[in-house]
Write a protein that holds these residues in place. Structure first.
Motif, PDB file in Angstrom:
ATOM      1  N   VAL A  93     -17.355  32.664  -2.581  1.00 27.61           N
ATOM      2  CA  VAL A  93     -16.839  31.640  -2.876  1.00 27.61           C
ATOM      3  C   VAL A  93     -16.167  30.891  -4.003  1.00 27.61           C
ATOM      4  O   VAL A  93     -16.340  31.856  -4.878  1.00 27.61           O
ATOM      5  N   ASN A  94     -14.367  30.585  -4.144  1.00 28.54           N
ATOM      6  CA  ASN A  94     -13.474  30.341  -5.527  1.00 28.54           C
ATOM      7  C   ASN A  94     -13.081  28.777  -4.836  1.00 28.54           C
ATOM      8  O   ASN A  94     -13.151  28.455  -3.864  1.00 28.54           O
ATOM      9  N   ALA A  95     -13.164  28.436  -6.332  1.00 27.43           N
ATOM     10  CA  ALA A  95     -12.768  26.880  -6.356  1.00 27.43           C
ATOM     11  C   ALA A  95     -11.278  26.887  -6.162  1.00 27.43           C
ATOM     12  O   ALA A  95     -10.791  25.862  -7.547  1.00 27.43           O
ATOM     13  N   ARG A  96     -10.944  27.308  -5.421  1.00 25.24           N
ATOM     14  CA  ARG A  96      -9.079  27.447  -5.679  1.00 25.24           C
ATOM     15  C   ARG A  96      -7.845  28.108  -4.519  1.00 25.24           C
ATOM     16  O   ARG A  96      -8.646  29.050  -3.857  1.00 25.24           O
ATOM     17  N   ASP A  97      -6.714  27.503  -4.646  1.00 28.87           N
ATOM     18  CA  ASP A  97      -6.316  28.283  -3.133  1.00 28.87           C
ATOM     19  C   ASP A  97      -5.891  29.964  -3.908  1.00 28.87           C
ATOM     20  O   ASP A  97      -6.313  30.464  -5.363  1.00 28.87           O
ATOM     21  N   TYR A  98      -4.718  30.754  -3.146  1.00 29.17           N
ATOM     22  CA  TYR A  98      -4.487  31.872  -3.737  1.00 29.17           C
ATOM     23  C   TYR A  98      -3.110  31.233  -4.109  1.00 29.17           C
ATOM     24  O   TYR A  98      -2.703  30.426  -4.248  1.00 29.17           O
ATOM     25  N   LEU A  99      -2.954  32.174  -5.439  1.00 33.92           N
ATOM     26  CA  LEU A  99      -2.509  32.434  -6.292  1.00 33.92           C
ATOM     27  C   LEU A  99      -0.859  33.120  -6.452  1.00 33.92           C
ATOM     28  O   LEU A  99      -1.213  33.893  -4.563  1.00 33.92           O
ATOM     29  N   THR A 100       0.211  32.485  -7.031  1.00 39.95           N
ATOM     30  CA  THR A 100       1.633  32.963  -5.878  1.00 39.95           C
ATOM     31  C   THR A 100       1.626  34.585  -6.085  1.00 39.95           C
ATOM     32  O   THR A 100       2.056  35.367  -4.820  1.00 39.95           O
ATOM     33  N   ASP A 101       0.852  34.966  -6.818  1.00 41.14           N
ATOM     34  CA  ASP A 101       0.773  36.422  -6.709  1.00 41.14           C
ATOM     35  C   ASP A 101       0.577  37.356  -6.042  1.00 41.14           C
ATOM     36  O   ASP A 101       1.068  38.178  -5.219  1.00 41.14           O
ATOM     37  N   GLU A 102      -0.640  36.929  -5.426  1.00 48.72           N
ATOM     38  CA  GLU A 102      -1.554  36.944  -4.074  1.00 48.72           C
ATOM     39  C   GLU A 102      -1.287  36.552  -3.135  1.00 48.72           C
ATOM     40  O   GLU A 102      -1.249  37.465  -2.154  1.00 48.72           O
ATOM     41  N   ASP A 103      -1.083  36.307  -3.099  1.00 49.48           N
ATOM     42  CA  ASP A 103       0.203  35.790  -1.848  1.00 49.48           C
ATOM     43  C   ASP A 103       1.093  36.247  -1.638  1.00 49.48           C
ATOM     44  O   ASP A 103       1.433  36.425  -0.498  1.00 49.48           O
ATOM     45  N   SER A 104       1.779  36.423  -2.215  1.00 55.10           N
ATOM     46  CA  SER A 104       2.894  37.905  -2.417  1.00 55.10           C
ATOM     47  C   SER A 104       2.636  39.283  -2.181  1.00 55.10           C
ATOM     48  O   SER A 104       3.435  39.537  -0.741  1.00 55.10           O
ATOM     49  N   LEU A 105       1.628  39.520  -2.516  1.00 55.55           N
ATOM     50  CA  LEU A 105       1.103  40.394  -2.611  1.00 55.55           C
ATOM     51  C   LEU A 105       0.518  40.613  -0.469  1.00 55.55           C
ATOM     52  O   LEU A 105       0.854  41.929  -0.012  1.00 55.55           O
ATOM     53  N   MET A 106      -0.275  39.742   0.006  1.00 51.89           N
ATOM     54  CA  MET A 106      -0.829  39.674   0.471  1.00 51.89           C
ATOM     55  C   MET A 106       0.843  39.934   1.903  1.00 51.89           C
ATOM     56  O   MET A 106       0.473  40.860   2.760  1.00 51.89           O
ATOM     57  N   LYS A 107       1.948  39.567   1.045  1.00 53.65           N
ATOM     58  CA  LYS A 107       3.044  39.446   2.279  1.00 53.65           C
ATOM     59  C   LYS A 107       3.595  40.926   2.761  1.00 53.65           C
ATOM     60  O   LYS A 107       3.467  41.332   3.716  1.00 53.65           O
ATOM     61  N   VAL A 108       3.369  41.644   1.699  1.00 55.22           N
ATOM     62  CA  VAL A 108       4.136  42.791   1.003  1.00 55.22           C
ATOM     63  C   VAL A 108       2.988  44.078   2.142  1.00 55.22           C
ATOM     64  O   VAL A 108       4.096  44.516   2.797  1.00 55.22           O
ATOM     65  N   TYR A 109       1.537  43.570   1.585  1.00 55.51           N
ATOM     66  CA  TYR A 109       1.003  43.994   2.982  1.00 55.51           C
ATOM     67  C   TYR A 109       0.343  44.104   4.034  1.00 55.51           C
ATOM     68  O   TYR A 109      -0.188  44.695   4.749  1.00 55.51           O
ATOM     69  N   ASN A 110       1.270  42.812   4.566  1.00 59.51           N
ATOM     70  CA  ASN A 110       1.496  42.497   5.963  1.00 59.51           C
ATOM     71  C   ASN A 110      -0.762  41.855   5.925  1.00 59.51           C
ATOM     72  O   ASN A 110      -1.412  41.672   6.649  1.00 59.51           O
ATOM     73  N   ILE A 111      -0.898  41.448   5.290  1.00 60.27           N
ATOM     74  CA  ILE A 111      -2.668  40.789   4.929  1.00 60.27           C
ATOM     75  C   ILE A 111      -2.449  39.190   5.947  1.00 60.27           C
ATOM     76  O   ILE A 111      -1.305  38.115   4.809  1.00 60.27           O
ATOM     77  N   GLU A 112      -2.637  38.895   6.339  1.00 61.35           N
ATOM     78  CA  GLU A 112      -2.603  37.289   6.937  1.00 61.35           C
ATOM     79  C   GLU A 112      -3.827  36.865   5.795  1.00 61.35           C
ATOM     80  O   GLU A 112      -5.217  36.934   5.526  1.00 61.35           O
ATOM     81  N   ASN A 113      -3.619  35.642   5.916  1.00 60.85           N
ATOM     82  CA  ASN A 113      -4.733  34.706   5.609  1.00 60.85           C
ATOM     83  C   ASN A 113      -6.162  34.469   6.467  1.00 60.85           C
ATOM     84  O   ASN A 113      -5.874  34.765   7.252  1.00 60.85           O
ATOM     85  N   HIS A 114      -6.809  34.562   5.273  1.00 60.89           N
ATOM     86  CA  HIS A 114      -8.281  35.102   5.592  1.00 60.89           C
ATOM     87  C   HIS A 114      -8.784  33.765   6.399  1.00 60.89           C
ATOM     88  O   HIS A 114      -8.572  32.465   5.651  1.00 60.89           O
ATOM     89  N   LYS A 115     -10.014  33.966   7.658  1.00 58.20           N
ATOM     90  CA  LYS A 115     -10.320  32.786   7.462  1.00 58.20           C
ATOM     91  C   LYS A 115     -11.212  31.739   6.099  1.00 58.20           C
ATOM     92  O   LYS A 115     -11.887  32.970   5.254  1.00 58.20           O
ATOM     93  N   ARG A 116     -11.332  30.718   6.192  1.00 57.88           N
ATOM     94  CA  ARG A 116     -12.448  30.121   5.222  1.00 57.88           C
ATOM     95  C   ARG A 116     -13.197  28.912   5.702  1.00 57.88           C
ATOM     96  O   ARG A 116     -11.785  28.253   6.254  1.00 57.88           O
ATOM     97  N   PHE A 117     -13.429  27.958   5.060  1.00 52.89           N
ATOM     98  CA  PHE A 117     -14.207  26.972   5.357  1.00 52.89           C
ATOM     99  C   PHE A 117     -14.114  26.305   3.792  1.00 52.89           C
ATOM    100  O   PHE A 117     -14.589  26.322   2.210  1.00 52.89           O
ATOM    101  N   ILE A 118     -13.533  24.809   4.051  1.00 52.83           N
ATOM    102  CA  ILE A 118     -13.830  24.133   3.068  1.00 52.83           C
ATOM    103  C   ILE A 118     -15.046  23.678   3.060  1.00 52.83           C
ATOM    104  O   ILE A 118     -16.552  22.312   3.189  1.00 52.83           O
TER     105      ILE A 118
END
Length: 305
Positions: free
Chosen positions: A88-113
């Motif tokens: 549980v986290n009170a934020r979206d992905y950070l820019t560097d986290e998003d970039s890292l996920m793209k490098v390693y072909n990690i799709e955005n996680h399923k999440r609930f608000i």
């Protein structure tokens, strides 16, 4: 004018614990209402989530729930390294986290608000104004423009303080207010909310930045009303008190989501845990009582003079 929020109903009813809804893992070790689960949580949400987790463990006594609180950056790293099945986290992905996920072909996680908080500016009681323009403050922080030159009653230039760069407060400040741009004005950083509050309380010229949930009902501070240009409503929104009623109407500029992120996109124990937080009536009422906005409730606004 006082606004009371009344929960009318829920857009999605939480599924009953009938056996036909049980989702078992490959080793047949867990179901919707049994098993072991560790959830990593943003430490800033602890005062709210502890009560929600108590409701969960009372409802699901066969689930062995372990909660681990850490700073927001650490919590997200647990998910990205696949060490955590749910966070549980009170934020979206950070820019560097998003970039890292793209490098390693990690799709955005399923999440609930599960709920909405708000990013607020707060001062001690002696600060000379209680209403400002969101763009003017952003330009003061981002571009170094003098706020006092455009604000009646402000005869000095304020300074700013918030929580450190590992926190979800700073992450939302960076994405919502300064939009990942370098700062021209120094913002003092603190590693915990108590130190930040103490600093603001002792200085008449400081504007602090934190979550509504961290400052609500504290009478020795005041929260700054903000006028702002609304892209979604395509109009200028006049300053309103910082309150749930205006957040739910999108009449406040900095609405912060609480996300439950899942490592796996399947109906397993973490999924049903996240669903409980997002859609269980008792939890959503708890969020409302704690001063934040439940994400799935249908809410009626009641205005009182």
């Amino acid at each position: 004018m006082k606004i009371n929020l009344i929960i009318l109903a829920f857009a999605v009813l939480f599924t009953s614990c009938d056996n036909k809804y049980e989702a078992k893992d490959p080793d047949d070790l867990e179901t919707i209402n049994s098993g072991k689960l560790t959830v990593y949580c943003d430490e800033l949400t602890k005062p709210i989530l502890d009560s929600a987790f108590n409701l969960y463990t009372k409802e699901y006594q066969k689930v062995e729930l372990t909660t681990v609180y850490a700073n927001s950056r650490n919590v997200m790293s647990q998910l990205l390294s696949k060490e955590a099945r749910v966070i549980v986290n009170a934020r979206d992905y950070l820019t560097d986290e998003d970039s890292l996920m793209k490098v390693y072909n990690i799709e955005n996680h399923k999440r609930f608000i599960i709920a909405y908080d708000a990013l607020v500016y707060f001062t001690n009681k002696n600060f000379p104004v209680d209403t400002l323009n969101a763009n003017q403050i952003a330009n003061s922080i981002l571009l170094g423009k003098e706020l006092n030159s455009t604000t009646a009653g402000l005869n000095f230039e304020p300074s700013y303080a918030t929580l450190d760069q590992y926190s979800s407060v700073y992450a939302n400040f960076n994405s919502m207010i300064v939009k990942d741009n370098p700062l021209k004005r120094k913002v003092e950083l603190f590693d915990n909310i108590d130190a930040l509050k103490k600093h603001v309380a002792a200085n008449n010229s400081i504007i602090g930045i934190c979550f509504l949930s961290q400052i609500i009902n504290e009478e020795n501070f005041k929260m700054i009303r903000l006028g702002f240009d609304s892209d979604s409503l395509n109009q200028y929104i006049t300053p309103k008190p910082v309150h749930q009623g205006y957040i739910v109407q999108d009449l406040y500029p900095y609405k912060v989501p609480y996300y439950t992120y899942l490592l796996e996109d399947r109906q397993n124990l973490p999924f049903w845990f996240g669903t409980f937080l997002a859609k269980q009536e008792s939890v959503q009422r708890l969020f409302l009582d704690k001063g934040i906005v439940p994400a799935f409730a249908r809410i009626k606004l009641k205005y009182e003079e």
